[in-house]
Design an enzyme around this catalytic site. Structure first.
Site, mmCIF file in Angstrom:
data_model
loop_
_atom_site.group_PDB
_atom_site.id
_atom_site.type_symbol
_atom_site.label_atom_id
_atom_site.label_comp_id
_atom_site.label_asym_id
_atom_site.label_seq_id
_atom_site.Cartn_x
_atom_site.Cartn_y
_atom_site.Cartn_z
ATOM 1 N N GLU A 1 24.989 -12.764 10.478
ATOM 2 C CA GLU A 1 23.994 -11.772 10.064
ATOM 3 C C GLU A 1 22.676 -12.059 10.782
ATOM 4 O O GLU A 1 22.168 -13.176 10.735
ATOM 5 C CB GLU A 1 23.770 -11.799 8.544
ATOM 6 C CG GLU A 1 22.686 -10.790 8.136
ATOM 7 C CD GLU A 1 22.482 -10.651 6.622
ATOM 8 O OE1 GLU A 1 23.173 -11.324 5.843
ATOM 9 O OE2 GLU A 1 21.606 -9.842 6.244
ATOM 10 N N ASN B 1 20.678 -5.662 9.433
ATOM 11 C CA ASN B 1 20.153 -4.969 8.249
ATOM 12 C C ASN B 1 19.450 -3.684 8.667
ATOM 13 O O ASN B 1 18.627 -3.689 9.573
ATOM 14 C CB ASN B 1 19.161 -5.867 7.509
ATOM 15 C CG ASN B 1 19.850 -7.052 6.874
ATOM 16 O OD1 ASN B 1 20.538 -6.915 5.866
ATOM 17 N ND2 ASN B 1 19.706 -8.212 7.499
ATOM 18 N N GLU C 1 24.197 -3.283 7.717
ATOM 19 C CA GLU C 1 24.173 -3.555 6.281
ATOM 20 C C GLU C 1 23.134 -2.646 5.640
ATOM 21 O O GLU C 1 21.983 -2.625 6.050
ATOM 22 C CB GLU C 1 23.789 -5.022 6.018
ATOM 23 C CG GLU C 1 24.823 -5.991 6.544
ATOM 24 C CD GLU C 1 24.615 -7.420 6.039
ATOM 25 O OE1 GLU C 1 23.664 -7.668 5.269
ATOM 26 O OE2 GLU C 1 25.417 -8.279 6.434
ATOM 27 N N ASP D 1 25.087 -3.944 1.162
ATOM 28 C CA ASP D 1 24.378 -5.209 0.957
ATOM 29 C C ASP D 1 23.939 -5.330 -0.502
ATOM 30 O O ASP D 1 23.744 -4.321 -1.169
ATOM 31 C CB ASP D 1 23.125 -5.189 1.853
ATOM 32 C CG ASP D 1 22.664 -6.577 2.229
ATOM 33 O OD1 ASP D 1 23.212 -7.562 1.709
ATOM 34 O OD2 ASP D 1 21.738 -6.677 3.064
ATOM 35 N N GLU E 1 27.579 -13.682 -1.307
ATOM 36 C CA GLU E 1 26.301 -14.079 -0.682
ATOM 37 C C GLU E 1 25.683 -15.276 -1.398
ATOM 38 O O GLU E 1 25.848 -15.443 -2.607
ATOM 39 C CB GLU E 1 25.289 -12.937 -0.798
ATOM 40 C CG GLU E 1 25.619 -11.681 -0.060
ATOM 41 C CD GLU E 1 24.367 -10.792 0.060
ATOM 42 O OE1 GLU E 1 24.027 -10.124 -0.924
ATOM 43 O OE2 GLU E 1 23.749 -10.797 1.137
HETATM 44 P P1 C2E Z 1 19.481 -10.056 2.791
HETATM 45 O O1 C2E Z 1 19.929 -9.011 3.739
HETATM 46 O O2 C2E Z 1 20.143 -10.072 1.463
HETATM 47 O O3 C2E Z 1 19.679 -11.431 3.550
HETATM 48 C C1 C2E Z 1 20.083 -12.611 2.933
HETATM 49 C C2 C2E Z 1 18.903 -13.470 2.555
HETATM 50 O O4 C2E Z 1 19.340 -14.552 1.765
HETATM 51 C C3 C2E Z 1 18.207 -14.088 3.773
HETATM 52 O O5 C2E Z 1 16.820 -14.219 3.451
HETATM 53 C C4 C2E Z 1 18.868 -15.455 3.835
HETATM 54 O O6 C2E Z 1 18.091 -16.439 4.487
HETATM 55 C C5 C2E Z 1 18.999 -15.788 2.359
HETATM 56 N N1 C2E Z 1 20.098 -16.728 2.091
HETATM 57 C C6 C2E Z 1 21.245 -16.893 2.768
HETATM 58 N N2 C2E Z 1 22.012 -17.827 2.204
HETATM 59 C C7 C2E Z 1 21.341 -18.290 1.125
HETATM 60 C C8 C2E Z 1 21.622 -19.274 0.125
HETATM 61 O O7 C2E Z 1 22.649 -19.945 0.122
HETATM 62 N N3 C2E Z 1 20.673 -19.452 -0.831
HETATM 63 C C9 C2E Z 1 19.515 -18.745 -0.850
HETATM 64 N N4 C2E Z 1 18.638 -18.995 -1.815
HETATM 65 N N5 C2E Z 1 19.222 -17.792 0.072
HETATM 66 C C10 C2E Z 1 20.125 -17.566 1.055
HETATM 67 P P2 C2E Z 1 15.700 -13.779 4.507
HETATM 68 O O8 C2E Z 1 16.127 -14.097 5.892
HETATM 69 O O9 C2E Z 1 14.416 -14.317 4.002
HETATM 70 O O10 C2E Z 1 15.701 -12.208 4.387
HETATM 71 C C11 C2E Z 1 15.307 -11.565 3.218
HETATM 72 C C12 C2E Z 1 15.621 -10.096 3.261
HETATM 73 O O11 C2E Z 1 14.813 -9.431 4.236
HETATM 74 C C13 C2E Z 1 17.048 -9.783 3.664
HETATM 75 O O12 C2E Z 1 17.884 -9.944 2.544
HETATM 76 C C14 C2E Z 1 16.915 -8.347 4.114
HETATM 77 O O13 C2E Z 1 16.895 -7.476 3.015
HETATM 78 C C15 C2E Z 1 15.545 -8.345 4.754
HETATM 79 N N6 C2E Z 1 15.702 -8.472 6.212
HETATM 80 C C16 C2E Z 1 15.831 -9.567 6.972
HETATM 81 N N7 C2E Z 1 15.935 -9.254 8.280
HETATM 82 C C17 C2E Z 1 15.877 -7.904 8.351
HETATM 83 C C18 C2E Z 1 15.913 -6.942 9.427
HETATM 84 O O14 C2E Z 1 16.091 -7.266 10.603
HETATM 85 N N8 C2E Z 1 15.801 -5.614 9.086
HETATM 86 C C19 C2E Z 1 15.657 -5.212 7.790
HETATM 87 N N9 C2E Z 1 15.543 -3.910 7.541
HETATM 88 N N10 C2E Z 1 15.618 -6.083 6.758
HETATM 89 C C20 C2E Z 1 15.724 -7.414 7.040
HETATM 90 CA CA CA Z 2 22.152 -9.469 0.807
HETATM 91 CA CA CA Z 3 21.769 -8.337 4.527
#
Ligand code: C2E
Ligand code: CA
Ligand code: CA
Length: 414
Positions: free
Chosen positions: A195, A250, A280, A310, A367
């Protein structure tokens, strides 16, 4: 109803300040006015607004109440007792929220009120209105149907948001974004998908989490350009990964429902072989405009782009709609995985989603898997693909490239 001119409010506020007096400036907003209009029609919406303004007229000091914007009112309350403030506001809130009768039908709605105290929270009419609006926004963010007084934390949050919004405008030109990639691992221990997760390191704000800046980018519209950049980077990355590994990107609601969405997909993913990129989208994004979302996913699918839902289980989904979307994967929200070991309900939901996936031929990914016990519990209910810190955190490109041949199966054994 005819409203007084807004400059009367400014004059009155200036008077109060001169006399060192305090007063409450209240901004009233109808919750989800657009749904009300959609449900009953605009005429009924107008009758509701009219009734609310008649009710407000009873409370406003010296008739000072105004309509600002389509569905917001301001009124001034000069006579109040500090210690009875909460009960007074509860009363006002309750009485202006009473259903309105239109052609022998009761129209139900809810309202929110934001308040700032002139002389304490604000020293000018403009300041008082803008602070009360911040308080109103805070109420609405918490679901509405309530009132709140302005706090300085609201102002700080507002200023940070403005700062983020400004910096986002030039972040792409300054090359401040990078992508990290988090492996999604099968029960056999290999990587099925990675991802792409955006990272932003701004020269002034430092590192800002996507959870904070993506919603701001959505609101300002900057998400379209940022999202396109993500698509382009992900497309380049497919060349560096073995063909067996796909990249999940995403896509936010604004992007998916943009009229140019399909043409952007065509532009940025033109050279990508089918099946290498998946998008996603959240349930909430899909349900915002299910027809358009379904059509865009169908067209994307036609171009070889598969889709996943998602954060499944926490949004506003409607199971009846699910089959209308061409999706091939469901990502079970982290909150269920976190709770499944100690909460029967969470475990039941995981099992139900896994069997829904099996019945509808959808892959299910758990997830936020952080422990081997969680991975085991997921397998016990029929979910065999995982994403989470147990396997790997989101990795910068170079680190991901050294991880792609790793065998994660040892991590799945207790
Ligand atoms: P998401 O799509 O649900 O992505 C998963 C989030 O959970 C990611 O946070 C990831 O680092 C975190 N995560 C993964 N495994 C674990 C785990 O075992 N424990 C915990 N506590 N967290 C875990 P991140 O990278 O901070 O991203 C947060 C959200 O920001 C994403 O949730 C997504 O909704 C958004 N996002 C990130 N990149 C993009 C992007 O390129 N475009 C868009 N539109 N949204 C993005
Ligand atoms: Ca997610
Ligand atoms: Ca996602």
């Amino acid at each position: 109803m005819k409203f007084p001119d807004l400059h009367l409010l400014h004059n009155r506020v200036a008077n109060l300040l001169e006399q060192n007096r305090t007063a409450l400036l209240c901004v009233v907003g109808i919750d989800r006015m657009s749904s009300l209009n959609a449900l009953y029609g605009r005429e009924v919406g107008d009758v509701v607004l009219e009734s609310i303004s008649e009710r407000l007229a009873l409370y406003a000091s010296e008739g000072l109440f105004f309509r600002i914007g389509q569905d917001q009112f301001v009124f001034l309350l000069e006579k109040y007792e500090e210690e009875k403030l909460a009960s007074r506001l509860n009363y006002i809130h309750e009485t202006i929220s009473l259903p309105v009768q239109v052609a022998s039908k009761s129209i139900y709605f809810t309202v929110s009120i934001g308040i700032s105290v002139i002389g304490i929270d604000a020293k000018s009419g403009d300041g008082a209105v803008s602070h009360a609006e911040m308080a109103l926004k805070a109420v609405k963010q918490e679901g509405g149907k309530n009132w709140q007084r302005f706090t300085k934390e609201m102002k700080e949050a507002h200023q940070r948001k403005i700062h983020i919004q400004q910096e986002l405008q030039t972040a792409l030109q300054r090359n401040e974004f990078t992508l990290n990639y988090q492996p999604i691992v099968t029960h056999k221990g290999d990587i099925a998908t990675v991802e792409a997760l955006i990272r932003w390191n701004n020269e002034l704000l430092g590192f800002v989490s996507p959870a904070e800046f993506i919603p701001v980018a959505e609101e300002s519209g900057a998400i379209i350009e940022i999202g396109n950049w993500v698509l382009g980077e992900a497309a380049k990355m497919t060349n560096k990964l073995p063909p067996s590994i796909s990249i999940a990107v995403n896509v936010s609601a604004k992007q998916l429902l943009d009229r140019q969405f399909i043409s952007h997909i065509r532009t940025y993913l033109a050279k990508v072989p089918p099946g290498r990129i998946e998008i996603e989208v959240t349930e909430t994004a899909l349900m915002h405009n299910p027809e358009l979302a379904a059509e865009n996913l169908r067209q994307a699918n036609y171009m070889g782009i598969t889709s996943s839902i998602d954060d499944f289980g926490v949004g506003h989904s409607n199971l009846a709609y699910l089959h209308q979307f061409v999706v091939s994967k469901i990502k079970l929200d982290r909150s269920f995985v976190v709770n499944m070991l100690h909460q029967r309900e969470a475990r039941a939901i995981c099992r139900a989603v896994a069997s829904l996936g099996a019945e509808l031929d959808l892959k299910v990914v758990g997830e936020g898997v952080e422990t081997v016990e969680q991975a085991q519990a997921l397998m016990d209910v029929g979910c065999y693909t995982f994403q989470g810190y147990l396997f790997e955190k989101p990795l910068p490109e170079a680190k991901l490239l050294t991880a792609i041949d790793k065998d994660y199966s040892a991590l799945l054994k207790q």
